[in-house]
Design an enzyme around this catalytic site. Structure first.
Site, PDB file in Angstrom:
ATOM      1  N   ARG A   1       0.793  -1.244   0.000  1.00 50.22           N
ATOM      2  CA  ARG A   1       0.000   0.000   0.000  1.00 50.22           C
ATOM      3  C   ARG A   1       0.825   1.294   0.000  1.00 50.22           C
ATOM      4  O   ARG A   1       0.256   2.368   0.022  1.00 50.22           O
ATOM      5  CB  ARG A   1      -0.969   0.037   1.192  1.00 50.22           C
ATOM      6  CG  ARG A   1      -1.923  -1.146   1.270  1.00 50.22           C
ATOM      7  CD  ARG A   1      -2.908  -1.147   0.130  1.00 50.22           C
ATOM      8  NE  ARG A   1      -3.907  -2.210   0.277  1.00 50.22           N
ATOM      9  CZ  ARG A   1      -4.293  -3.011  -0.710  1.00 50.22           C
ATOM     10  NH1 ARG A   1      -3.793  -2.873  -1.918  1.00 50.22           N
ATOM     11  NH2 ARG A   1      -5.208  -3.936  -0.499  1.00 50.22           N
TER      12      ARG A   1
ATOM     13  N   HIS B   1      -2.745 -16.222  -7.984  1.00 48.12           N
ATOM     14  CA  HIS B   1      -3.859 -16.777  -7.196  1.00 48.12           C
ATOM     15  C   HIS B   1      -4.880 -17.599  -7.984  1.00 48.12           C
ATOM     16  O   HIS B   1      -6.038 -17.223  -8.119  1.00 48.12           O
ATOM     17  CB  HIS B   1      -4.582 -15.675  -6.409  1.00 48.12           C
ATOM     18  CG  HIS B   1      -4.758 -14.366  -7.133  1.00 48.12           C
ATOM     19  ND1 HIS B   1      -5.315 -14.268  -8.386  1.00 48.12           N
ATOM     20  CD2 HIS B   1      -4.458 -13.095  -6.768  1.00 48.12           C
ATOM     21  CE1 HIS B   1      -5.352 -13.006  -8.756  1.00 48.12           C
ATOM     22  NE2 HIS B   1      -4.823 -12.272  -7.793  1.00 48.12           N
TER      23      HIS B   1
ATOM     24  N   ASP C   1      -1.156 -13.086  -1.108  1.00 48.49           N
ATOM     25  CA  ASP C   1      -1.993 -11.991  -1.633  1.00 48.49           C
ATOM     26  C   ASP C   1      -2.421 -11.076  -0.475  1.00 48.49           C
ATOM     27  O   ASP C   1      -3.571 -10.636  -0.413  1.00 48.49           O
ATOM     28  CB  ASP C   1      -3.207 -12.535  -2.392  1.00 48.49           C
ATOM     29  CG  ASP C   1      -3.912 -11.453  -3.211  1.00 48.49           C
ATOM     30  OD1 ASP C   1      -3.399 -10.313  -3.270  1.00 48.49           O
ATOM     31  OD2 ASP C   1      -4.972 -11.747  -3.783  1.00 48.49           O
TER      32      ASP C   1
ATOM     33  N   GLY D   1     -10.351  -8.583  -0.543  1.00 47.52           N
ATOM     34  CA  GLY D   1      -9.026  -8.932  -0.031  1.00 47.52           C
ATOM     35  C   GLY D   1      -8.917  -9.043   1.469  1.00 47.52           C
ATOM     36  O   GLY D   1      -9.693  -8.447   2.219  1.00 47.52           O
TER      37      GLY D   1
END
Lengths: 432, 312
Positions: free
Chosen positions: A72, A239, A312, A331
């Site tokens: 982030r 994923h 992830d 998420g």
């Protein structure tokens, strides 16, 4: 959390080296001097003047790598930063992570990668950044891949979104192959998954939630495999979540297509039944699938079709997740629960041996990215994870080191404690 | 039997005894509604907030009337005139309402699961007045009440739900409630408006309306939203009406009496022929009356389970 210290003279005593090929465990003390392995074997401590770390009960493996995380930074430092992400990685047993480029601004230019490297300097955890496939992650023109490789990019991905334009994906595979780097795709045919918040199936039917069908993933995986075959480029599927996708990849690998793929611990553990009750911590993309898909993912790991387990790790602020399902972002965080879930679900569950499971978190990601493998040998730089695979712990989201709390595993009893790590001339031990 | 639930979020998972208790209680309130002064003091000192994040006329009026008939205090809130437009979250909105010492919250929301979310944030009882495509439990109950009136039973009754099943919260509440009460359910609609794996609900599925009519004792005809056509889920309203519109001619061809329900508002000439909606087959206005009685029953039972009726 205590800080890493310089590994000037440290003896890790009582652990066993785990051979990831054979599964054989050999008791070895490991002496580190100035970040390098100075001695392997029985080391007497009677006259030892360095620091001794008791790692009794631990297996010693190359440092764990999580090749799919979202840190982030830059842009959403309220959710995670390189620093807090590295702390979460250490708590989870990792010495290396690959941050995805869907930051703000996105990692599509050298400056962003330089910034990340600067932020990671002095950390025990090593950052191997993944740069954007396309300029601005818009999926229209490929980014300046050569310069990004020079700046440290180990792969390219527009993760969070697929590379929807097939011609752009073709060019990306062709161009990245000049640098030997893989293109990582978040496989989703967006016209089929549009509006979906969970897997399309009986559970979504029952809950009245819009679904994302498995074929939305499989069609894109198939397209990418065709493109990889045609271009000869290196493809990595992020994923993987459906049985059909695993089967497509299995067949393509048998045909010699250069493809690797990863699976997350949550897709190996939970099914769409977890969405019943509308907990937004079960909202992820790709969505949690069915029990048959989970079984196929496990089988894919067992037979080597899937080489990598990656978390992830996707931190989201509490206020963003504490909303109705439709409004919540996709998420969950995963760095700190990844190892524990793998040991509980796959090793305790007799799906994989301990060595196979840890291979998918060490050798697998480095091979997928074409990175040099970590050696545990006298004279080598020490990059090690010391893990007690038998110890149990309970997930308490209030005690996690990530800035965010969005996990569906709060209260779960997991297996495997991280006792210590060593990397980049630093060492850290959980006990202080 | 004592009603023990704190919230009414969905009919799925409710027992036959619970559903029967609500329906029986609703019968007594229906009698109240027939009185010259159709009002009882039962929920005096109970405050109910009607929180509507989605436009609704009849459900909202029906709840408000039910609350007034029970002498509850009520406050109403609609998103169009609220701070939601200023970006306030559902949780903050709810907590503010609760801070005003509300005992029960009736919520209508476009997102499936919004009432579940609220029930985790609030001490008050939460009543789902329709959440996205998930459930509309009081609608399911009033449909069951109407059918029970008409046929005297639900056990063994054959009910076909016709139309846009995929996006219908009414269909979901109906099929769960009816199946629990021993009725048989058939779903009928175009394949593009039928949710995947619908058969796993334990219902039959057909795309042939004549077949559904021939089988059914009652048809619950769902409203077709025009935006579904814009989304490409069926080719045109004209084609929809030709394939799935319920008409007098179709009923005559079947040669039998079939009771027709509709949750309203009706698209006359689309899912149902206009004069059929007003015909002797239709129980649509009974549904509206029963809606008030059912909502009175739900409010009454939840207030009792909350202890709000003590001393009243």
């Amino acid at each position: 959390m205590n800080q890493p210290k310089p590994a000037q003279k440290v003896l890790f005593k009582g652990g066993s080296l785990l051979d990831l090929d054979t599964g054989k465990e050999t008791p070895e003390d490991i002496l580190i001097v100035d970040g390098r392995i100075a001695e392997l074997g029985k080391v007497e401590i009677a006259s030892f003047d360095g620091e001794v770390i008791d790692v009794s009960g631990a297996v010693v493996v190359p440092g764990l790598m999580d090749m799919h995380v979202h840190l982030r930074e830059p842009g959403r430092e309220d959710e995670e930063t390189v620093e807090t992400g590295c702390r979460a990685a250490m708590a989870g047993g990792f010495t290396a992570v690959c941050p995805m480029p869907n930051t703000e601004p996105p990692a599509d230019k050298r400056e962003v990668l330089d910034f990340l490297k600067e932020r990671a300097a002095g950390q025990l955890v090593e950052l191997f950044p993944i740069a954007a496939v396309s300029k601005g992650r818009k999926g229209e023109e490929i980014a300046e891949m050569g310069e990004l490789v020079e700046a440290g990019a180990v792969a390219f991905s527009d993760d969070g979104d697929p590379v929807h334009n097939a011609a752009v994906m073709r060019r990306a595979l062709e161009y990245a192959s000049m640098f030997g780097r893989p293109v990582i795709d978040h496989c989703q045919e967006l016209t089929l998954s549009a509006g979906g918040v969970m897997n399309e199936g009986f559970v979504s039917t029952n809950l009245g939630l819009p679904g994302m069908p498995a074929i939305a993933e499989e069609i894109m995986v198939a397209r990418d495999l065709f493109l990889a075959k045609y271009t000869g480029g290196k493809l990595h599927i992020a994923h993987v979540s459906t049985a059909g996708a695993v089967e497509l990849i299995r067949r393509a690998r048998a045909e010699g297509v250069q493809v690797t793929c990863e699976v997350t611990p949550h897709h190996l553990t939970l099914t769409d039944e977890a969405v019943v009750g509308f907990d937004t911590n079960t909202k992820m993309n790709p969505p949690l699938r069915t029990a048959a898909d989970v079984e196929a993912l496990r089988a894919g790991l067992r037979d080597g079709t899937i080489q990598v387990i990656a978390s992830d790790h996707a931190p989201h602020a509490i206020e963003e997740k504490e909303v109705e399902c439709a409004a919540a972002p996709f998420g969950i965080i995963g760095l700190e629960t990844s190892l524990g879930l793998v040991l509980r679900e796959l090793v305790d569950g007799k799906v994989l041996s301990l060595a196979q499971a840890l291979r998918a978190m060490t050798v697998g990601p480095r091979a997928a990215l074409g990175l040099e493998q970590v050696k545990i040998a006298k004279g080598a730089m020490a990059n090690l994870s010391f893990i007690d695979p038998r110890a149990e712990w309970v997930v308490d989201r209030s005690r996690l080191h990530s800035k965010c709390r969005n996990t569906p595993f709060h209260g779960w009893k997991l297996r495997g404690l991280v006792l210590a790590l060593c990397n980049k001339g630093l060492f850290w031990c959980a006990g202080g | 039997m004592e009603f023990r639930r704190k919230h009414l979020l969905e009919l799925q998972g409710m027992s036959r005894e619970e559903l029967t208790l609500i329906l029986d209680t609703a019968e007594t309130f229906r009698e109240v509604l027939e009185r010259p002064i159709p009002k009882v003091p039962t929920l005096r000192a109970v405050t109910v907030a009607n929180v509507f994040f989605e436009p609704s006329t009849r459900t909202r009026l029906s709840f408000e009337l039910a609350e007034k008939r029970l002498s509850a205090d009520l406050v109403s809130f609609s998103a169009a005139t609220s701070s939601v437009l200023k970006g306030e979250t559902l949780k903050d909105t709810a907590r503010n309402i609760e801070a005003m010492k509300v005992d029960m919250v009736v919520i209508r929301h476009s997102a499936a699961g919004a009432p579940h979310f609220l029930s985790r944030c609030l001490a008050a009882s939460v009543i789902n007045a329709g959440d996205g495509c998930h459930e509309h439990p009081t609608q399911g109950l009033l449909d069951m009440m109407t059918l029970r009136h008409k046929f005297g039973r639900l056990e063994g009754l054959k009910v076909a739900i016709v139309g846009d099943i995929e996006h219908s919260r009414v269909a979901r509440s109906n099929l769960h409630g009816l199946r629990t009460m021993g009725a048989e359910v058939l779903l009928c609609g175009p394949s593009t408006l039928m949710p995947v794996e619908a058969e796993r609900w334990g219902v039959a599925v057909t795309h042939d309306l004549d077949e559904a009519i021939a089988w059914a004792d009652a048809l619950n005809v769902l409203r077709i939203q025009r935006e579904r056509q814009a989304a490409g889920l069926f080719p045109s309203l004209r084609e929809y009406h030709a394939r799935f519109g319920v008409t007098r001619r179709r009923l005559e061809r079947a040669g039998k009496e079939v009771t027709i329900l509709h949750p309203g508002p009706i698209n006359r000439g689309v899912e149902i022929e206009s004069d059929l909606a007003d015909s002797e087959f239709s129980v649509i206005l009974d549904q509206v009356t029963n809606g008030v009685a059912v909502r009175m029953a739900v409010l009454y039972l939840l207030a009792g389970a909350q202890g709000a009726l003590q001393g009243s």
